[in-house]
Design an enzyme around this catalytic site. Structure first.
Site, PDB file in Angstrom:
ATOM      1  N   LYS A 182       0.810  -1.221   0.000  1.00 39.84           N
ATOM      2  CA  LYS A 182       0.000   0.000   0.000  1.00 39.84           C
ATOM      3  C   LYS A 182       0.845   1.274   0.000  1.00 39.84           C
ATOM      4  O   LYS A 182       1.391   1.692   1.008  1.00 39.84           O
ATOM      5  CB  LYS A 182      -0.937   0.021   1.206  1.00 39.84           C
ATOM      6  CG  LYS A 182      -1.905   1.145   0.960  1.00 39.84           C
ATOM      7  CD  LYS A 182      -2.726   1.654   1.994  1.00 39.84           C
ATOM      8  CE  LYS A 182      -2.730   3.083   2.343  1.00 39.84           C
ATOM      9  NZ  LYS A 182      -2.151   4.081   1.477  1.00 39.84           N
ATOM     10  N   SER A 236       4.381   8.116   9.915  1.00 41.08           N
ATOM     11  CA  SER A 236       4.474   8.974  11.099  1.00 41.08           C
ATOM     12  C   SER A 236       4.323   8.159  12.385  1.00 41.08           C
ATOM     13  O   SER A 236       3.694   7.097  12.401  1.00 41.08           O
ATOM     14  CB  SER A 236       3.366  10.033  11.039  1.00 41.08           C
ATOM     15  OG  SER A 236       2.104   9.393  10.991  1.00 41.08           O
ATOM     16  N   VAL A 239       0.556   7.627  13.309  1.00 43.79           N
ATOM     17  CA  VAL A 239      -0.129   6.502  12.646  1.00 43.79           C
ATOM     18  C   VAL A 239       0.481   5.173  13.105  1.00 43.79           C
ATOM     19  O   VAL A 239      -0.231   4.180  13.262  1.00 43.79           O
ATOM     20  CB  VAL A 239      -0.097   6.653  11.102  1.00 43.79           C
ATOM     21  CG1 VAL A 239      -0.653   5.415  10.423  1.00 43.79           C
ATOM     22  CG2 VAL A 239      -0.880   7.879  10.664  1.00 43.79           C
ATOM     23  N   GLY A 240       1.789   5.168  13.368  1.00 46.73           N
ATOM     24  CA  GLY A 240       2.424   3.954  13.886  1.00 46.73           C
ATOM     25  C   GLY A 240       1.724   3.459  15.143  1.00 46.73           C
ATOM     26  O   GLY A 240       1.492   2.254  15.319  1.00 46.73           O
ATOM     27  N   GLU A 257       8.902   1.924  11.038  1.00 40.76           N
ATOM     28  CA  GLU A 257       9.951   2.903  10.713  1.00 40.76           C
ATOM     29  C   GLU A 257       9.261   4.264  10.761  1.00 40.76           C
ATOM     30  O   GLU A 257       8.511   4.613   9.852  1.00 40.76           O
ATOM     31  CB  GLU A 257      10.517   2.648   9.301  1.00 40.76           C
ATOM     32  CG  GLU A 257      11.243   1.337   9.144  1.00 40.76           C
ATOM     33  CD  GLU A 257      12.569   1.300   9.879  1.00 40.76           C
ATOM     34  OE1 GLU A 257      13.058   2.365  10.309  1.00 40.76           O
ATOM     35  OE2 GLU A 257      13.118   0.205  10.038  1.00 40.76           O
ATOM     36  N   CYS A 291      12.947  11.344   6.604  1.00 40.93           N
ATOM     37  CA  CYS A 291      12.806  10.937   8.007  1.00 40.93           C
ATOM     38  C   CYS A 291      14.073  11.225   8.806  1.00 40.93           C
ATOM     39  O   CYS A 291      14.003  11.492   9.993  1.00 40.93           O
ATOM     40  CB  CYS A 291      12.459   9.458   8.075  1.00 40.93           C
ATOM     41  SG  CYS A 291      13.626   8.414   7.203  1.00 40.93           S
ATOM     42  N   GLU A 388       8.081  16.636  14.996  1.00 41.84           N
ATOM     43  CA  GLU A 388       8.602  16.531  13.630  1.00 41.84           C
ATOM     44  C   GLU A 388       7.792  17.466  12.732  1.00 41.84           C
ATOM     45  O   GLU A 388       6.569  17.369  12.671  1.00 41.84           O
ATOM     46  CB  GLU A 388       8.443  15.082  13.137  1.00 41.84           C
ATOM     47  CG  GLU A 388       9.028  14.866  11.773  1.00 41.84           C
ATOM     48  CD  GLU A 388       8.827  13.442  11.264  1.00 41.84           C
ATOM     49  OE1 GLU A 388       7.698  12.925  11.378  1.00 41.84           O
ATOM     50  OE2 GLU A 388       9.795  12.863  10.755  1.00 41.84           O
TER      51      GLU A 388
HETATM   52  P1  NAD Z   1       1.542   8.762   7.443  1.00 37.03           P
HETATM   53  O1  NAD Z   1       1.828   8.056   8.717  1.00 37.03           O
HETATM   54  O2  NAD Z   1       0.454   9.758   7.408  1.00 37.03           O
HETATM   55  O3  NAD Z   1       1.187   7.723   6.261  1.00 37.03           O
HETATM   56  C1  NAD Z   1       2.057   6.674   5.905  1.00 37.03           C
HETATM   57  C2  NAD Z   1       1.247   5.568   5.243  1.00 37.03           C
HETATM   58  O4  NAD Z   1       0.320   5.039   6.195  1.00 37.03           O
HETATM   59  C3  NAD Z   1       0.419   6.002   4.041  1.00 37.03           C
HETATM   60  O5  NAD Z   1       0.417   4.970   3.077  1.00 37.03           O
HETATM   61  C4  NAD Z   1      -0.975   6.151   4.627  1.00 37.03           C
HETATM   62  O6  NAD Z   1      -2.003   5.981   3.680  1.00 37.03           O
HETATM   63  C5  NAD Z   1      -0.991   5.034   5.647  1.00 37.03           C
HETATM   64  N1  NAD Z   1      -1.942   5.198   6.759  1.00 37.03           N
HETATM   65  C6  NAD Z   1      -2.419   6.357   7.272  1.00 37.03           C
HETATM   66  N2  NAD Z   1      -3.292   6.094   8.276  1.00 37.03           N
HETATM   67  C7  NAD Z   1      -3.340   4.735   8.400  1.00 37.03           C
HETATM   68  C8  NAD Z   1      -4.041   3.840   9.266  1.00 37.03           C
HETATM   69  N3  NAD Z   1      -4.868   4.292  10.205  1.00 37.03           N
HETATM   70  N4  NAD Z   1      -3.834   2.522   9.118  1.00 37.03           N
HETATM   71  C9  NAD Z   1      -2.982   2.040   8.195  1.00 37.03           C
HETATM   72  N5  NAD Z   1      -2.318   2.834   7.333  1.00 37.03           N
HETATM   73  C10 NAD Z   1      -2.476   4.169   7.441  1.00 37.03           C
HETATM   74  O7  NAD Z   1       2.950   9.371   6.995  1.00 37.03           O
HETATM   75  P2  NAD Z   1       3.212  10.377   5.837  1.00 37.03           P
HETATM   76  O8  NAD Z   1       2.732  11.703   6.247  1.00 37.03           O
HETATM   77  O9  NAD Z   1       2.718   9.776   4.570  1.00 37.03           O
HETATM   78  O10 NAD Z   1       4.833  10.340   5.793  1.00 37.03           O
HETATM   79  C11 NAD Z   1       5.630  11.115   6.566  1.00 37.03           C
HETATM   80  C12 NAD Z   1       6.112  10.364   7.791  1.00 37.03           C
HETATM   81  O11 NAD Z   1       6.840   9.192   7.419  1.00 37.03           O
HETATM   82  C13 NAD Z   1       7.082  11.190   8.615  1.00 37.03           C
HETATM   83  O12 NAD Z   1       6.730  11.083   9.953  1.00 37.03           O
HETATM   84  C14 NAD Z   1       8.431  10.528   8.341  1.00 37.03           C
HETATM   85  O13 NAD Z   1       9.389  10.717   9.356  1.00 37.03           O
HETATM   86  C15 NAD Z   1       8.043   9.110   8.198  1.00 37.03           C
HETATM   87  N6  NAD Z   1       9.084   8.335   7.500  1.00 37.03           N
HETATM   88  C16 NAD Z   1       9.874   7.479   8.227  1.00 37.03           C
HETATM   89  C17 NAD Z   1      10.885   6.759   7.581  1.00 37.03           C
HETATM   90  C18 NAD Z   1      11.773   5.807   8.357  1.00 37.03           C
HETATM   91  O14 NAD Z   1      12.438   4.988   7.737  1.00 37.03           O
HETATM   92  N7  NAD Z   1      11.814   5.880   9.671  1.00 37.03           N
HETATM   93  C19 NAD Z   1      11.088   6.905   6.209  1.00 37.03           C
HETATM   94  C20 NAD Z   1      10.266   7.781   5.513  1.00 37.03           C
HETATM   95  C21 NAD Z   1       9.261   8.500   6.169  1.00 37.03           C
END
Ligand code: NAD
Length: 484
Positions: A182, A236, A239-240, A257, A291, A388
């Site tokens: 996804k 994020s 969401v994690g 991650e 990130c 962040e």
């Molecule tokens: P996000 O958490 O909003 O979304 C990430 C993914 O999760 C998307 O595909 C989204 O559709 C999905 N998602 C959202 N809500 C969900 C739910 N309730 N259940 C399951 N899936 C869901 O993150 P973003 O805004 O797309 O990306 C930015 C974030 O990603 C930043 O916090 C950044 O630090 C992090 N990031 C971390 C790494 C790493 O390796 N640690 C790498 C890249 C980005």
């Protein structure tokens, strides 16, 4: 497969939910749309993945045969490198050169993990035990088996669409899992091309299942599904945490991650030219949407003014623009929502009395561009210092001693990455041990290798990707005892 053809393809994908627009962040115009696939489609995709896994069409294939297919995927990615770069640049606004540099590293994920396919082995143990029913010692042969998890959900964000996809799909395939893939709703396009190439390379139907949709609908359906054994998530921290809660139903395993608020320590003995440029690029590249971006910079007092001036100089020098524009060093933020979020942090800082040394405003042009922003006089209690931002915004603070620098660096709930700039080798090794981060770099930033594990401490994650650890994330360990 060009941008135009993936835009046509995505419209034909199944779905029952709302229409999701695809916006070009440079022109702010809609370039396409697709239907949120919704939970019913996720159910069907999980059933396909489950039956492919149980039939052993991939999980039962000899490792060396899986390896050939992974290698073929890598070659196909290389052949379509220009298409991938064009699609991701159009979808994210990322500068062309950056997209072009990323694609070969994506192919390399498949070559790296192709090497592991034939080396998934357990360990043998010669044991002699009485068990609990007898006091007579007998010889036994003990060993472990490494087994793929089964059906796994791979969920990732928009900041590096094809990179994030390959970082997860390659080890999941090497391990023998069947996956739900996804991408973020903002950037689903390059995953369509990758999906086509994966099947062209010979991965059987049902092993890789693309899910296009929103996180709160499609993503949530994956994380709550009882037949999904593991979720590997990049995104994020917020969401994690939701994913951890949603996975409780079947106690699925979770790899996370997550976000960061990574510190950069610049000591007065550092090579300042390199440190200033490295630290500036480490936050302003890709508009700070990385990130590991170093969003808190700590500088030893004797060189503080010089470093602030240097980083502000780079901020004012950098040209931001679209992928097709000349001389561009960074692209836009991904969306109007992200633009609003970044500007709200800056406005809040302004009213709380931070000093804006460079930037602090939206660029006067089309697109979601924020001028690279340098903040001083920042209080560690401020929201912009703790959270962040995921934009081109950096706080720079002075420190006097090494102890003070380490304490300031570690004063965060995150623990993704950290950097130290120093020419003192003893100090470098001391600092590395004391920094609470899963990835620490000395005299460099934004460097990674497929062989080296990567993951966050504290609220930046669970588990690690890349390297052998990245493969292990998709394998279970079974222990066996055979009485001789
Ligand atoms: P996000 O958490 O909003 O979304 C990430 C993914 O999760 C998307 O595909 C989204 O559709 C999905 N998602 C959202 N809500 C969900 C739910 N309730 N259940 C399951 N899936 C869901 O993150 P973003 O805004 O797309 O990306 C930015 C974030 O990603 C930043 O916090 C950044 O630090 C992090 N990031 C971390 C790494 C790493 O390796 N640690 C790498 C890249 C980005």
């Amino acid at each position: 497969m060009t941008l135009q053809s993936v835009l046509e393809d995505i419209q034909k994908r199944p779905g029952t939910g709302d229409l999701i627009p695809i916006i070009d962040p440079v022109s702010e115009e809609q370039i396409g749309e697709f239907t949120d696939c919704g939970p019913e489609f996720v159910d069907e995709a999980v059933a396909r993945a489950k039956s492919s896994f149980e039939a052993g069409v991939w999980s039962g294939m000899p490792g060396r045969e899986r390896a050939k297919i992974l290698w073929r995927i890598a070659d196909l990615i290389d052949e379509h490198a220009a298409d991938f770069a064009a699609i991701d640049s159009a979808n994210t606004g990322m500068m062309k050169r950056q997209s072009e540099l990323v694609v070969p590293t994506c192919a390399e994920f498949f070559r790296y993990y192709a090497g592991w396919c034939s080396k998934i082995n357990g360990t043998a143990y010669d044991i002699r035990t009485s068990g609990i029913a007898s006091d007579a010692y007998v010889d036994q042969h003990g060993y472990t088996l490494r087994e793929p998890y089964g059906v796994v959900g791979l969920i990732f964000p928009w900041n590096g669409p094809i990179f994030n996809a390959c970082a997860k799909i390659a080890p999941a395939l090497a391990a023998g899992c069947s996956s739900l893939v996804k991408p973020a709703e903002e950037t689903p396009l390059s995953a369509l091309l990758l999906d086509r190439l994966i099947h062209e390379a010979g991965v059987p139907e049902g092993v890789i299942n693309l899910i296009t949709g929103y996180g709160h609908t499609a993503g949530a359906a994956i994380t709550a599904h009882p037949d999904v054994e593991k979720v590997a998530f990049t995104g994020s921290t917020e969401v994690g945490k939701e994913i951890v809660k949603a996975s409780a139903g079947n106690l699925k395993k979770v790899m996370l991650e997550l976000g960061g608020k990574s510190p950069v320590l610049i000591f007065d003995d550092a090579d300042l030219d390199k440190a200033i440029f490295g630290a500036a690029m480490g936050i302003f590249i890709h508009s700070g949407q990385g990130c590991v971006c170093g969003s808190r910079i700590f500088v030893q007092r004797g060189v503080y003014e010089q470093v602030v001036e240097g980083i502000a100089g780079v901020a004012n020098f950098m040209k931001y623009g679209g992928p097709e524009e000349e001389g561009v060093m960074s692209g836009p933020l991904i969306s109007a929502k992200q633009l609003g979020r970044v500007l709200s942090f800056i406005d809040e800082g302004r009213s709380d009395g931070v000093e804006i040394v460079a930037g602090g405003y939206r660029l006067d042009r089309k697109g979601y561009f924020v001028h690279p922003t340098v903040l001083t006089n920042v209080d560690p209690g401020m929201r912009l210092y703790q959270q962040e931002i995921f934009g081109p915004v950096v706080s720079i603070l002075p420190f006097d001693t090494e102890d003070e620098a380490v304490a300031m660096a570690n004063d965060t709930s995150y623990g993704l990455a950290a950097t130290a700039w120093t020419t003192n080798v003893s100090r470098a090794h001391r600092i590395v041990k004391r920094l609470q981060a899963g990835s620490v770099q000395v005299n460099c930033q934004l460097v990674f290798d497929h062989d080296l594990p990567f993951g966050g401490y504290k609220q930046s994650g669970w588990g690690q990707e890349f390297g052998r650890e990245g493969l292990d994330a998709y394998l279970k360990n079974k222990s066996i005892i055979v009485q001789l």
